[in-house]
Design an enzyme around this catalytic site. Structure first.
Site, PDB file in Angstrom:
ATOM      1  N   GLU A 182      34.582  30.185  31.538  1.00  0.00           N
ATOM      2  CA  GLU A 182      33.547  30.936  32.249  1.00  0.00           C
ATOM      3  C   GLU A 182      32.213  30.864  31.509  1.00  0.00           C
ATOM      4  O   GLU A 182      31.670  31.869  31.054  1.00  0.00           O
ATOM      5  CB  GLU A 182      34.038  32.360  32.481  1.00  0.00           C
ATOM      6  CG  GLU A 182      35.324  32.327  33.304  1.00  0.00           C
ATOM      7  CD  GLU A 182      35.794  33.689  33.782  1.00  0.00           C
ATOM      8  OE1 GLU A 182      35.103  34.682  33.538  1.00  0.00           O
ATOM      9  OE2 GLU A 182      36.867  33.742  34.395  1.00  0.00           O
ATOM     10  N   HIS A 421      46.628  42.370  44.574  1.00  0.00           N
ATOM     11  CA  HIS A 421      45.971  42.015  43.310  1.00  0.00           C
ATOM     12  C   HIS A 421      46.865  42.387  42.136  1.00  0.00           C
ATOM     13  O   HIS A 421      47.338  43.521  42.041  1.00  0.00           O
ATOM     14  CB  HIS A 421      44.629  42.751  43.185  1.00  0.00           C
ATOM     15  CG  HIS A 421      43.865  42.349  41.958  1.00  0.00           C
ATOM     16  ND1 HIS A 421      43.291  43.242  41.102  1.00  0.00           N
ATOM     17  CD2 HIS A 421      43.595  41.122  41.448  1.00  0.00           C
ATOM     18  CE1 HIS A 421      42.683  42.586  40.118  1.00  0.00           C
ATOM     19  NE2 HIS A 421      42.855  41.307  40.302  1.00  0.00           N
ATOM     20  N   HIS A 422      47.113  41.415  41.264  1.00  0.00           N
ATOM     21  CA  HIS A 422      47.874  41.631  40.031  1.00  0.00           C
ATOM     22  C   HIS A 422      47.006  41.265  38.841  1.00  0.00           C
ATOM     23  O   HIS A 422      46.971  40.108  38.442  1.00  0.00           O
ATOM     24  CB  HIS A 422      49.130  40.748  39.994  1.00  0.00           C
ATOM     25  CG  HIS A 422      50.191  41.155  40.964  1.00  0.00           C
ATOM     26  ND1 HIS A 422      51.244  40.340  41.272  1.00  0.00           N
ATOM     27  CD2 HIS A 422      50.366  42.294  41.684  1.00  0.00           C
ATOM     28  CE1 HIS A 422      52.040  40.957  42.150  1.00  0.00           C
ATOM     29  NE2 HIS A 422      51.518  42.135  42.415  1.00  0.00           N
ATOM     30  N   GLU A 423      46.285  42.236  38.293  1.00  0.00           N
ATOM     31  CA  GLU A 423      45.593  41.977  37.021  1.00  0.00           C
ATOM     32  C   GLU A 423      46.633  42.181  35.927  1.00  0.00           C
ATOM     33  O   GLU A 423      47.162  43.277  35.765  1.00  0.00           O
ATOM     34  CB  GLU A 423      44.407  42.940  36.853  1.00  0.00           C
ATOM     35  CG  GLU A 423      43.719  42.857  35.503  1.00  0.00           C
ATOM     36  CD  GLU A 423      43.244  41.456  35.153  1.00  0.00           C
ATOM     37  OE1 GLU A 423      42.331  40.949  35.808  1.00  0.00           O
ATOM     38  OE2 GLU A 423      43.815  40.850  34.212  1.00  0.00           O
ATOM     39  N   GLU A 492      41.215  33.378  35.820  1.00  0.00           N
ATOM     40  CA  GLU A 492      41.337  33.128  34.363  1.00  0.00           C
ATOM     41  C   GLU A 492      42.569  32.299  33.998  1.00  0.00           C
ATOM     42  O   GLU A 492      43.200  32.549  32.971  1.00  0.00           O
ATOM     43  CB  GLU A 492      41.342  34.455  33.558  1.00  0.00           C
ATOM     44  CG  GLU A 492      40.099  35.269  33.676  1.00  0.00           C
ATOM     45  CD  GLU A 492      40.124  36.230  34.868  1.00  0.00           C
ATOM     46  OE1 GLU A 492      39.073  36.379  35.490  1.00  0.00           O
ATOM     47  OE2 GLU A 492      41.181  36.800  35.174  1.00  0.00           O
ATOM     48  N   GLU A 516      30.947  36.648  40.455  1.00  0.00           N
ATOM     49  CA  GLU A 516      30.975  37.930  39.735  1.00  0.00           C
ATOM     50  C   GLU A 516      29.958  37.983  38.599  1.00  0.00           C
ATOM     51  O   GLU A 516      29.406  39.044  38.306  1.00  0.00           O
ATOM     52  CB  GLU A 516      32.381  38.199  39.197  1.00  0.00           C
ATOM     53  CG  GLU A 516      32.869  37.136  38.212  1.00  0.00           C
ATOM     54  CD  GLU A 516      34.289  37.377  37.698  1.00  0.00           C
ATOM     55  OE1 GLU A 516      35.014  38.170  38.299  1.00  0.00           O
ATOM     56  OE2 GLU A 516      34.655  36.756  36.691  1.00  0.00           O
TER      57      GLU A 516
HETATM   58  C1  NOJ Z   1      38.119  39.000  36.673  1.00  0.00           C
HETATM   59  C2  NOJ Z   1      38.262  38.377  38.026  1.00  0.00           C
HETATM   60  O1  NOJ Z   1      37.626  37.119  38.069  1.00  0.00           O
HETATM   61  C3  NOJ Z   1      37.668  39.318  39.035  1.00  0.00           C
HETATM   62  O2  NOJ Z   1      37.658  38.726  40.318  1.00  0.00           O
HETATM   63  C4  NOJ Z   1      38.429  40.609  39.012  1.00  0.00           C
HETATM   64  O3  NOJ Z   1      37.798  41.510  39.897  1.00  0.00           O
HETATM   65  C5  NOJ Z   1      38.442  41.209  37.620  1.00  0.00           C
HETATM   66  N1  NOJ Z   1      38.845  40.242  36.649  1.00  0.00           N
HETATM   67  C6  NOJ Z   1      39.381  42.398  37.530  1.00  0.00           C
HETATM   68  O4  NOJ Z   1      40.705  41.937  37.640  1.00  0.00           O
HETATM   69 CA    CA Z   2      36.942  35.795  36.034  1.00  0.00          CA
END
Ligand code: NOJ
Ligand code: CA
Length: 712
Positions: A182, A421-423, A492, A516
């Site tokens: 990034e 969404h899975h962070e 990521e 973003e």
């Molecule tokens: C980074 C991701 O690229 C973004 O799209 C997301 O909203 C945030 N992380 C939170 O998970």
């Molecule tokens: Ca990102």
């Protein structure tokens, strides 16, 4: 059509190197523009070179490995010298295949192949193969370790592949790194690449410079004699990603593999193979964009019935968090304990609340979108960031104001799909433990697509986003989601290498600076979007999240200085210049509701294509593309420029002869500019045919989007 096994007549050249006469095998591309030469040096080192229309692309460069034993770290004899060729076979292939989705409906896989087997001498000798495939637009080569008694399981200490460039090429690069892509792409000569320069170090995630003289792939270059050269890799499986160390004196690029926690590069067990190293080359920049060589080097789809895989246009509870209007967390970032939502006191700014999600579902349904992404729905966001914590998220526990069942019913009644969404917060062992439970939960509540994320330092500690362990993880997720008929969008991850051919449910990845960054950093530069298609996109689609209409972000928050460094018309054109089966309309419903005439283009534009024409392009400067919607007669044109305004003409000769089309042209207004007047656009309509030439005027960092619909 089965693979044709034709023995080609190879040109064998003799030349004198020292006192030894060595044999060079030359293999041409089917159209004869490209020539690969392979030989052993007088020391028995494997060497290759590549030319395009007789111009040097890769000067004589060496190949090979340093290996170790798995158990005691003892070195094995290096596979770099003292080798002999034990066999050499040439074959060719000319077949066609149909991707599940993509920029064209059919892809030709046409190459001439050279497979050489190399061996050391003596009874401890190790054997390996190098496979070269020479296409009309470039070269792919990989190493294979066949099953053998002297090499069972082993460690790759280093791969010694070199790419010796013929000069100090102009390069479009991001710094070498083990964890992140990034970065703002940079443009300089190879000799000036410097990853330490603070101007280039704009990354916020886990970032570590290991070598300031290195760059990541896909590395795009342009030589002084007008060749466009792109180096990357294909089919990255069970192996770490490759960075390139740059020798600033002779412009030799050497592979630097991402290490694991112990500094080892890869653990392999014979039979094993490396990813393909790819060199795409042409004297036309548009050929680089049109190349399918990286996809051709990947294995065919493993998904027998792909009918459940649907290219998707979506909106979501997302940008509103990035611009600070709402939050992912429910109770404020206060290091609260995870998994005890009952005890959390709401701040009142939580974005993923049932009423707000319903608002997005209504908007999606009214405007024909397939999906609604919701981030911040599950417990854990109070303390997810930068904590190196192991058990932040469980992917099944919603916040108290997010009604999973009610939203499932509401979305179904509106014929819209919710996107999960899975962070993982890079706590990957935790995610691996939860995957089945999480995907079962998704299926139960009607979700059939997931966006994953890997922000932070990887757990297991010491592993990197781009190392072998994580590369295997991403592929495991692609396979497991496929088992559950779930489509995947990984943020990521390691940079993609065409694996979406093998796992077409893997619709997109991030692996670059997306939209973003405009919301909370110094932003992406005007040239960003005319570089990415030559770099990041070479490996596959990106979830770039275009479509921002509210370009001045101080509208949302008076203290915000950020603006988007493009015009509004360029935001529209991105839906065509970017090729992805997953595209978001990233702005808020209220931003679109004010400009429904311009929003019409985002509603209309396709995300899957029968054909693509790369009409003109120059990396870092401009791109104009025309694409035909899958299964329809509609065409879309997108043209974008960097910080320089530009007038261009588009010859519509690709349209069907004798047919009239209504062209709706979404252009920058005459007084538009990205920094002073970005939102000024004008929409005009005219009837055109395949003899029409359109003149498009693009503002600074501007664009033009055109939809072409047959007149009934
Ligand atoms: C980074 C991701 O690229 C973004 O799209 C997301 O909203 C945030 N992380 C939170 O998970
Ligand atoms: Ca990102």
């Amino acid at each position: 059509m089965p693979v044709k096994r034709i023995l080609l007549i190879s040109i064998t050249l003799f030349f004198v190197s020292g006192i030894f006469a060595q044999t060079k095998t030359v293999v041409s591309s089917p159209n004869k523009n490209i020539q690969l030469g392979f030989w052993l040096s007088d020391k028995g080192a494997p060497m290759y070179e590549l030319t395009y229309k007789n111009k040097a692309v890769v000067l004589p460069s060496s190949m090979g490995f340093e290996l170790k034993k798995t158990m005691n770290d003892e070195a094995l004899p290096a596979l770099k010298e003292g080798l002999t060729i034990t066999s050499s076979t040439q074959t060719s292939n000319d077949t066609k295949w149909k991707p599940v989705w993509g920029d064209v409906k059919e892809i030709r896989d046409n190459y001439n192949q050279l497979a050489v087997s190399l061996s050391q001498k003596g009874d401890k000798a190790i054997t390996f193969n190098i496979i070269f495939k020479v296409f009309d637009d470039g070269l792919g080569f990989r190493y294979e370790f066949p099953e053998q008694k002297n090499l069972t399981h082993f460690i790759v200490k280093d791969e010694a592949t070199q790419f010796r460039m013929a000069g100090d090429h102009k390069a479009f690069w991001i710094p070498g790194d083990f964890d992140s892509n990034e970065f703002n792409p940079n443009v300089s000569n190879l000799g000036e690449v410097n990853g330490e320069n603070p101007k280039y170090a704009a990354n916020i995630y886990a970032h570590q410079f290991f070598d300031t003289n290195s760059a990541q792939t896909p590395l795009m270059m342009k030589s002084k004699d007008g060749l466009y050269i792109n180096i990357h890799e294909a089919a990255l499986v069970n192996y770490p990603a490759m960075n390139l160390h740059i020798n600033k004196k002779d412009f030799t690029l050497t592979s630097v593999l991402v290490p694991d926690a112990l500094g080892n590069k890869a653990y392999l067990q014979a039979p094993a193979k490396t990813p393909w190293r790819t060199i795409i080359v042409s004297d036309k920049a548009t050929d680089i964009l049109a190349s399918h060589t990286i996809l051709n080097l990947n294995d065919p789809s493993v998904i027998k019935d792909p009918s459940w895989i649907k290219p998707t246009k979506y909106v979501g509870v997302w940008w509103e968090m990035h611009i600070g209007k709402s939050t992912w967390d429910y109770a404020g970032s206060q290091n609260a304990t995870s998994f005890d939502a009952a005890g959390l006191k709401p701040t009142g700014k939580h974005g993923a609340n049932t009423a707000n999600v319903k608002r997005y579902i209504d908007f999606a349904s009214k405007n024909g979108f397939d999906g609604v992404l919701v981030e911040g729905w599950n417990v854990g966001w109070e303390d997810w960031f930068g904590q190196f914590k192991e058990n932040v998220f469980d992917f099944v526990t919603p916040y108290p104001d997010f009604d999973v069942k009610a939203l499932q019913q509401y979305a179904a009644s509106k014929k819209v799909k919710l996107i999960m969404h899975h962070e993982t917060s890079a706590s990957v062992t935790n995610y691996e433990r939860q995957m089945d439970t999480a995907y079962r939960f998704m299926k139960k509540f009607g979700y059939d697509a997931v966006k994953t994320g890997y922000v932070g330092h990887i757990i297991p500690r010491g592993e990197h986003h781009d190392g072998q362990w994580m590369v295997n993880h991403y592929v495991r997720v692609a396979k497991k989601t496929a088992e559950y008929k779930i489509m995947l969008d990984a943020h990521e991850p390691v940079r993609p290498t065409g694996l979406c051919r093998t796992y077409p449910n893997w619709l997109a990845c991030e692996a670059a600076r997306g939209m973003e960054f405009n919301a909370w950093s110094e932003g992406n530069r005007p040239e960003h979007d005319v570089i990415l298609p030559f770099t990041r996109f070479m490996g596959g689609p990106m979830d770039y999240t275009p479509g921002i209409f509210q370009l001045d972000l101080s509208y949302w928050d008076k203290n915000k200085k950020e603006t988007i460094h493009t015009t509004l018309a360029k935001q529209l054109a991105l839906y065509v210049t970017i090729c992805s089966p997953l595209q978001m309309a990233a702005d808020l419903p209220e931003s679109y509701e004010k400009k429904m005439d311009a929003f019409q283009f985002i509603k209309d534009v396709a995300v899957d294509w029968d054909d693509s024409k790369y009409l003109e392009a120059e990396p870092g400067d401009y791109i104009t593309v025309a694409r035909k919607a899958k299964g329809k007669d509609n065409w879309f044109v997108g043209s974008i420029t960097d910080e320089n305004a530009r007038t261009t003409t588009v010859d519509l000769s690709f349209l069907d002869a004798g047919k009239k089309y209504t062209a709706t042209i979404y252009a920058d207004a005459d007084d538009a500019s990205y920094d002073k007047n970005p939102a000024a656009y004008k929409i005009t309509k005219q009837v055109v045919d395949n003899k029409t030439t359109l003149t498009l005027k693009l503002a600074t960092s501007g664009g033009c989007a055109v939809s072409l619909v047959p007149v009934k």
